[in-house]
Design a protein around this motif. Structure first.
Motif, mmCIF file in Angstrom:
data_model
loop_
_atom_site.group_PDB
_atom_site.id
_atom_site.type_symbol
_atom_site.label_atom_id
_atom_site.label_comp_id
_atom_site.label_asym_id
_atom_site.label_seq_id
_atom_site.Cartn_x
_atom_site.Cartn_y
_atom_site.Cartn_z
ATOM 1 N N GLU A 215 14.290 2.831 -11.833
ATOM 2 C CA GLU A 215 15.338 3.621 -11.170
ATOM 3 C C GLU A 215 15.208 5.106 -11.451
ATOM 4 N N ASN A 216 14.720 5.437 -12.644
ATOM 5 C CA ASN A 216 14.584 6.861 -12.980
ATOM 6 C C ASN A 216 13.232 7.429 -12.535
ATOM 7 N N GLY A 217 12.448 6.658 -11.775
ATOM 8 C CA GLY A 217 11.235 7.183 -11.165
ATOM 9 C C GLY A 217 9.950 6.989 -11.940
ATOM 10 N N ASN A 218 10.003 6.286 -13.064
ATOM 11 C CA ASN A 218 8.790 6.071 -13.852
ATOM 12 C C ASN A 218 8.031 4.835 -13.374
ATOM 13 N N LEU A 219 6.722 4.958 -13.347
ATOM 14 C CA LEU A 219 5.873 3.825 -12.994
ATOM 15 C C LEU A 219 5.988 2.768 -14.082
ATOM 16 N N THR A 220 6.336 1.544 -13.695
ATOM 17 C CA THR A 220 6.495 0.475 -14.683
ATOM 18 C C THR A 220 5.399 -0.583 -14.606
ATOM 19 N N ARG A 221 4.805 -0.773 -13.425
ATOM 20 C CA ARG A 221 3.786 -1.820 -13.305
ATOM 21 C C ARG A 221 2.951 -1.590 -12.049
ATOM 22 N N VAL A 222 1.679 -1.963 -12.151
ATOM 23 C CA VAL A 222 0.777 -1.972 -11.007
ATOM 24 C C VAL A 222 0.095 -3.332 -11.011
ATOM 25 N N GLU A 223 0.122 -3.989 -9.859
ATOM 26 C CA GLU A 223 -0.449 -5.335 -9.751
ATOM 27 C C GLU A 223 -1.448 -5.407 -8.602
ATOM 28 N N MET A 224 -2.419 -6.283 -8.751
ATOM 29 C CA MET A 224 -3.259 -6.709 -7.634
ATOM 30 C C MET A 224 -2.723 -8.072 -7.228
ATOM 31 N N ALA B 278 -0.680 -15.107 4.217
ATOM 32 C CA ALA B 278 -0.044 -14.000 3.490
ATOM 33 C C ALA B 278 0.860 -14.463 2.354
ATOM 34 N N CYS B 279 0.671 -15.680 1.873
ATOM 35 C CA CYS B 279 1.411 -16.171 0.702
ATOM 36 C C CYS B 279 0.594 -15.831 -0.547
ATOM 37 N N ILE B 280 1.223 -15.175 -1.511
ATOM 38 C CA ILE B 280 0.522 -14.728 -2.705
ATOM 39 C C ILE B 280 0.059 -15.944 -3.524
ATOM 40 N N GLN B 281 -1.238 -15.949 -3.823
ATOM 41 C CA GLN B 281 -1.846 -17.041 -4.576
ATOM 42 C C GLN B 281 -2.155 -16.668 -6.022
ATOM 43 N N GLU B 282 -2.367 -15.376 -6.245
ATOM 44 C CA GLU B 282 -2.743 -14.926 -7.583
ATOM 45 C C GLU B 282 -2.275 -13.491 -7.768
ATOM 46 N N THR B 283 -1.851 -13.160 -8.978
ATOM 47 C CA THR B 283 -1.430 -11.803 -9.321
ATOM 48 C C THR B 283 -2.112 -11.392 -10.618
ATOM 49 N N LEU B 284 -2.622 -10.185 -10.650
ATOM 50 C CA LEU B 284 -3.247 -9.624 -11.840
ATOM 51 C C LEU B 284 -2.548 -8.305 -12.156
ATOM 52 N N ILE B 285 -2.015 -8.177 -13.353
ATOM 53 C CA ILE B 285 -1.347 -6.936 -13.765
ATOM 54 C C ILE B 285 -2.399 -5.948 -14.226
ATOM 55 N N LEU B 286 -2.454 -4.793 -13.556
ATOM 56 C CA LEU B 286 -3.400 -3.735 -13.904
ATOM 57 C C LEU B 286 -2.794 -2.744 -14.875
ATOM 58 N N TYR B 287 -1.468 -2.598 -14.829
ATOM 59 C CA TYR B 287 -0.776 -1.650 -15.692
ATOM 60 C C TYR B 287 0.646 -2.140 -15.901
#
Length: 162
Positions: free
Chosen positions: A132-141, A148-157
């Motif tokens: 909410e305060n504008g900070n990047l909290t996560r980046v995912e692939m 278009a149904c998500i099968q896998e998620t990888l957290i990059l950050y």
């Protein structure tokens, strides 16, 4: 599967660009605070932030080894535009977590590339989350299937502080 689509260096570079663009947008917002009336901007802020983030991937700005970018025009009369990036193993687009990820172009790319998600090239998504305060909290692939149904998620950050 996702960890093989981009090199670690490419992943880190993408996260760095997203982080820098979020920080630049936060500074711009802070500098222009007196310009905006908060009740009018609350629901519209994410669109501006997303525009700022994906602008870091514009064809004339991006210089990442092994990744190319083209402008993808879409929407009514193709008036909307965003970057579509390509690497050796696939094609990807970048979205904020506020996106429903159900646009026509996503479905088209999933149908085109992801009928067999065990072989490249594949279509995948990079999704960034901002507090909410504008900070990047996560980046995912995210790897969707042909529907278009998500099968896998990888957290990059991930930043656990926000």
């Amino acid at each position: 599967m996702l960890e093989r689509l981009l090199t670690k260096e490419q992943q880190d570079s993408i996260v760095t660009i997203i982080k820098n663009q979020c920080e630049r947008f936060a500074l711009l917002e802070e500098q222009n605070q007196d310009l905006f009336y908060q009740p009018y901007t609350k629901s519209r802020k994410e669109h501006n932030r997303t525009s700022a983030v994906i602008s870091g991937f514009a064809p004339d700005r991006l210089n990442l080894e092994g990744i190319t970018v083209v402008d993808l025009n879409y929407g009514l009369h193709n008036q909307m535009c965003q970057p579509e990036l390509s690497c050796e193993n696939g094609v990807f687009q970048i979205y904020s977590s506020g996106s429903k990820l159900n646009g026509k172009k996503i479905y088209e790319r999933c149908d085109q590339y992801n009928k067999n998600i065990k072989s490249s090239p594949l279509f995948f998504l990079i999704v960034f989350h901002v507090s909410e305060n504008g900070n990047l909290t996560r980046v995912e692939m995210r790897l969707p299937d042909s529907n278009a149904c998500i099968q896998e998620t990888l957290i990059l950050y991930s930043n656990q502080n926000d």
